[in-house]
Design a protein around this motif. Structure first.
Motif, short mmCIF file in Angstrom:
data_model
loop_
_atom_site.label_atom_id
_atom_site.label_comp_id
_atom_site.label_asym_id
_atom_site.label_seq_id
_atom_site.Cartn_x
_atom_site.Cartn_y
_atom_site.Cartn_z
N ARG A 194 0.83 -1.21 0.00
CA ARG A 194 0.00 0.00 0.00
C ARG A 194 0.86 1.26 0.00
O ARG A 194 2.05 1.22 0.28
CB ARG A 194 -0.94 0.01 1.20
CG ARG A 194 -0.25 0.23 2.52
CD ARG A 194 -1.21 0.21 3.70
NE ARG A 194 -0.48 0.07 4.92
CZ ARG A 194 -0.14 -1.08 5.48
NH1 ARG A 194 -0.49 -2.20 4.92
NH2 ARG A 194 0.55 -1.12 6.60
N GLU A 233 1.05 4.98 1.91
CA GLU A 233 0.62 5.51 3.20
C GLU A 233 1.09 6.95 3.38
O GLU A 233 2.24 7.28 3.08
CB GLU A 233 1.22 4.63 4.32
CG GLU A 233 0.78 5.01 5.71
CD GLU A 233 1.37 4.11 6.77
OE1 GLU A 233 0.81 4.10 7.88
OE2 GLU A 233 2.38 3.42 6.54
N ARG A 240 -8.60 5.29 5.34
CA ARG A 240 -8.37 4.91 3.94
C ARG A 240 -9.12 5.93 3.08
O ARG A 240 -10.20 6.39 3.44
CB ARG A 240 -8.92 3.52 3.70
CG ARG A 240 -8.93 3.08 2.26
CD ARG A 240 -9.53 1.66 2.20
NE ARG A 240 -9.71 1.23 0.84
CZ ARG A 240 -10.84 1.29 0.16
NH1 ARG A 240 -11.96 1.74 0.71
NH2 ARG A 240 -10.90 0.86 -1.09
#
Length: 170
Positions: free
Chosen positions: A86, A88, A163
């Motif tokens: 991911r 971040e 998110r």
């Protein structure tokens, strides 16, 4: 240290905002991150009780560091970190003398654009439960709360994770 200056804007009071895309080792960003640690550590001292914190970002996993300069002085910074699974947002901080100018929202927008440019369809971030101003910012900017994700510990009662799905810009 690599720095690339970019666009500018006029802030309230006629102050000039300029942006610099730099790297993790830039001393101006490092000083802002250090001031963040000094400000926030007392909020969490009783909760942490010596428990280890997750490893901070490093120059190797940081893809983007945005630095906001107001009248040439470091005012705010934020980081886009690439993890194996991911993207971040990390270490978003606005200097106390430059708050209430909309810098945090502007940094988030720049980091979201940088993630889109790198093909990310979503972004993640973690903040602490004793940072209501940060939580309010993320909710206002369209981030949704999610379960605590690794490497953060859901049992410590500190982490609040978010998110955001990135939509293609028109």
């Amino acid at each position: 240290m690599t720095t690339t200056a970019s666009s500018l804007a006029v802030l309230p009071g006629g102050r000039i905002l300029t942006w610099a895309d730099t790297d993790w080792d830039d001393p101006r960003g490092a000083a802002l991150r250090e001031s963040m640690d000094v400000e926030l550590s007392p909020r969490y001292a009783a909760l942490r009780q010596g428990s280890p914190r997750p490893a901070p970002p490093s120059a190797e996993d940081v893809a983007v560091v945005v630095l906001a300069l107001v009248d040439g002085k470091p005012a705010a910074t934020g980081t886009l970190r690439r993890l194996p699974d991911r993207w971040e947002v990390k270490r978003l901080v606005v200097d106390a003398d430059h708050r209430r100018l909309g810098l945090a929202s502007r940094i988030l927008a720049r980091l979201e654009d940088a993630a889109r440019d790198r093909g990310a369809g979503e972004l993640f971030l973690q903040t602490g439960n004793r940072q209501p101003e940060a939580i309010a910012l993320y909710e206002r900017e369209g981030w949704e709360r999610i379960e605590v994700f690794a490497p953060y510990d859901p049992a410590d009662g500190i982490s609040v994770c978010f998110r955001k799905v990135l939509r293609a810009e028109p």
